[in-house]
Design a protein around this motif. Structure first.
Motif, mmCIF file in Angstrom:
data_model
loop_
_atom_site.group_PDB
_atom_site.id
_atom_site.type_symbol
_atom_site.label_atom_id
_atom_site.label_comp_id
_atom_site.label_asym_id
_atom_site.label_seq_id
_atom_site.Cartn_x
_atom_site.Cartn_y
_atom_site.Cartn_z
ATOM 1 N N GLU A 181 0.819 -1.219 0.000
ATOM 2 C CA GLU A 181 0.000 0.000 0.000
ATOM 3 C C GLU A 181 0.855 1.273 0.000
ATOM 4 O OE1 GLU A 181 0.386 -1.365 4.303
ATOM 5 O OE2 GLU A 181 0.061 -2.276 2.335
ATOM 6 N N LYS A 182 2.154 1.133 0.336
ATOM 7 C CA LYS A 182 3.057 2.293 0.339
ATOM 8 C C LYS A 182 3.714 2.524 -1.016
ATOM 9 C CE LYS A 182 2.709 3.211 4.798
ATOM 10 N NZ LYS A 182 2.141 4.494 5.304
ATOM 11 N N LEU A 183 3.642 1.553 -1.905
ATOM 12 C CA LEU A 183 4.338 1.667 -3.193
ATOM 13 C C LEU A 183 3.887 2.872 -4.018
ATOM 14 C CD1 LEU A 183 4.696 -2.044 -4.402
ATOM 15 C CD2 LEU A 183 6.503 -0.485 -3.667
ATOM 16 N N PRO A 184 2.567 3.136 -4.155
ATOM 17 C CA PRO A 184 2.178 4.310 -4.953
ATOM 18 C C PRO A 184 2.764 5.611 -4.431
ATOM 19 C CG PRO A 184 0.297 2.871 -4.613
ATOM 20 C CD PRO A 184 1.399 2.351 -3.729
ATOM 21 N N MET A 185 2.791 5.788 -3.116
ATOM 22 C CA MET A 185 3.342 7.004 -2.529
ATOM 23 C C MET A 185 4.829 7.126 -2.821
ATOM 24 S SD MET A 185 3.530 8.094 1.504
ATOM 25 C CE MET A 185 4.681 6.746 1.838
ATOM 26 N N ILE A 186 5.544 6.010 -2.706
ATOM 27 C CA ILE A 186 6.985 6.020 -2.965
ATOM 28 C C ILE A 186 7.253 6.280 -4.444
ATOM 29 C CG2 ILE A 186 9.059 4.583 -2.983
ATOM 30 C CD1 ILE A 186 7.960 3.214 -0.468
ATOM 31 N N MET A 187 6.464 5.669 -5.310
ATOM 32 C CA MET A 187 6.631 5.878 -6.753
ATOM 33 C C MET A 187 6.455 7.348 -7.118
ATOM 34 S SD MET A 187 4.484 2.544 -7.999
ATOM 35 C CE MET A 187 4.210 3.146 -9.665
ATOM 36 N N VAL A 188 5.413 7.973 -6.566
ATOM 37 C CA VAL A 188 5.159 9.385 -6.868
ATOM 38 C C VAL A 188 6.288 10.264 -6.328
ATOM 39 C CG1 VAL A 188 3.624 11.338 -6.405
ATOM 40 C CG2 VAL A 188 2.665 9.103 -6.986
ATOM 41 N N ALA A 189 6.741 9.967 -5.096
ATOM 42 C CA ALA A 189 7.807 10.769 -4.491
ATOM 43 C C ALA A 189 9.099 10.663 -5.288
ATOM 44 C CB ALA A 189 8.034 10.318 -3.045
ATOM 45 N N GLN A 190 9.454 9.449 -5.697
ATOM 46 C CA GLN A 190 10.682 9.252 -6.471
ATOM 47 C C GLN A 190 10.561 9.901 -7.846
ATOM 48 O OE1 GLN A 190 13.639 7.160 -5.347
ATOM 49 N NE2 GLN A 190 12.590 7.853 -3.513
ATOM 50 N N PHE A 191 9.381 9.788 -8.456
ATOM 51 C CA PHE A 191 9.149 10.420 -9.760
ATOM 52 C C PHE A 191 9.327 11.931 -9.670
ATOM 53 C CE2 PHE A 191 5.869 12.722 -12.221
ATOM 54 C CZ PHE A 191 6.380 12.527 -13.490
ATOM 55 N N LEU A 192 8.726 12.550 -8.670
ATOM 56 C CA LEU A 192 8.832 14.000 -8.514
ATOM 57 C C LEU A 192 10.272 14.421 -8.241
ATOM 58 C CD1 LEU A 192 5.617 14.724 -6.398
ATOM 59 C CD2 LEU A 192 5.984 15.174 -8.836
ATOM 60 N N ALA A 193 10.977 13.611 -7.439
ATOM 61 C CA ALA A 193 12.373 13.940 -7.131
ATOM 62 C C ALA A 193 13.242 13.875 -8.382
ATOM 63 C CB ALA A 193 12.912 12.983 -6.060
ATOM 64 N N LYS A 194 13.031 12.849 -9.205
ATOM 65 C CA LYS A 194 13.833 12.703 -10.414
ATOM 66 C C LYS A 194 13.546 13.814 -11.417
ATOM 67 C CE LYS A 194 14.226 7.669 -9.981
ATOM 68 N NZ LYS A 194 13.792 6.348 -10.534
ATOM 69 N N VAL A 195 12.285 14.155 -11.581
ATOM 70 C CA VAL A 195 11.941 15.252 -12.482
ATOM 71 C C VAL A 195 12.498 16.564 -11.929
ATOM 72 C CG1 VAL A 195 10.051 16.593 -13.482
ATOM 73 C CG2 VAL A 195 9.900 14.098 -13.396
#
Length: 234
Positions: A181-195
């Protein structure tokens, strides 16, 4: 048949791309960093997130200056280097340690990524980089070579979105390492950080692209390019 052009710096950009890619995948993921940012609080992230986006910067430079076909060769070179480095790391970790060498457990933590994570990383890189290069090449035609920032940031948004959407479910879903259940939050956070890293590097990208275009006397437009990722022909 026309002879392919020789470039002064193409190989150096390729070497830099592959170096950043291998280092960010082998060195960065082993450490979870935590820093306190004013107004944001404590941020926790994998150290590799700071450096992996730089490979997208190099991918942007390659496609913008040399075109998709030459960037495709570099992406394949990175894929081969990443696969070989991962294989070598697995072999070295698996070798029986000497009786007087007490650091095997630390070595396994640093370089002993599971094949599931290695496979997920390789697949995500392969798809994400090709999406990044394809979108930039197409946008260059649509914008007639203007507004470079729209291409570098726009292509990274698509490429990193594909990368993050593939890597985290493939690597961690159902594995018990990260709660599902934490994966979507981590995916979004990592995506925003990389961008965010891509946006921060935009001024540097402008300078590097401008300098390379002048030095190489090249500003390639992919008007008749075969965009299949599964060929090395121009």
């Amino acid at each position: 048949m026309t002879q392919s052009r020789a470039y002064r710096y193409y190989e150096f950009v390729m070497a830099a791309f592959v170096t950043v890619l291998v280092c960010s995948n082998l060195i960065g993921p082993a450490k979870i960093a935590q820093i306190e940012v004013p107004a944001l609080g404590v941020l926790t992230f994998g150290a590799g997130v700071l450096f992996f986006p730089i490979s997208y910067v190099f991918g942007d430079v390659l496609t913008e200056v040399y075109g998709y076909a030459r960037a495709r060769k570099v992406i394949w070179a990175g894929f081969a280097a990443l696969a070989f480095a991962s294989f070598m790391a697995a072999v070295v970790v698996a070798l029986p340690p000497a009786s007087f060498w007490p650091h095997q457990s630390a070595y396994e933590i640093a370089f002993g990524s599971t094949w599931r994570i290695v496979g997920a990383s390789t697949i995500a890189y392969f798809c994400g980089e090709f999406v990044n290069s394809y979108v930039l090449a197409r946008m260059k035609i649509l914008t007639a070579g203007k507004w470079l920032w729209t291409r570098t940031i726009g292509s990274t948004i698509f490429g990193e979105a594909v990368d993050s959407a593939l890597f985290y479910p493939l690597a961690f879903y159902g594995a018990g390492i990260i709660p599902d259940e934490k994966l979507p939050m981590i995916m979004v956070a990592q995506f925003l950080a990389k961008v965010g890293v891509e946006v921060a590097f935009t001024p540097v990208t402008y300078k590097v692209v401008g300098w390379l275009k002048r030095a190489e006397n090249e500003d390639y437009y992919d008007r008749d390019t075969n965009f299949s990722p599964f060929t090395l022909k121009a």
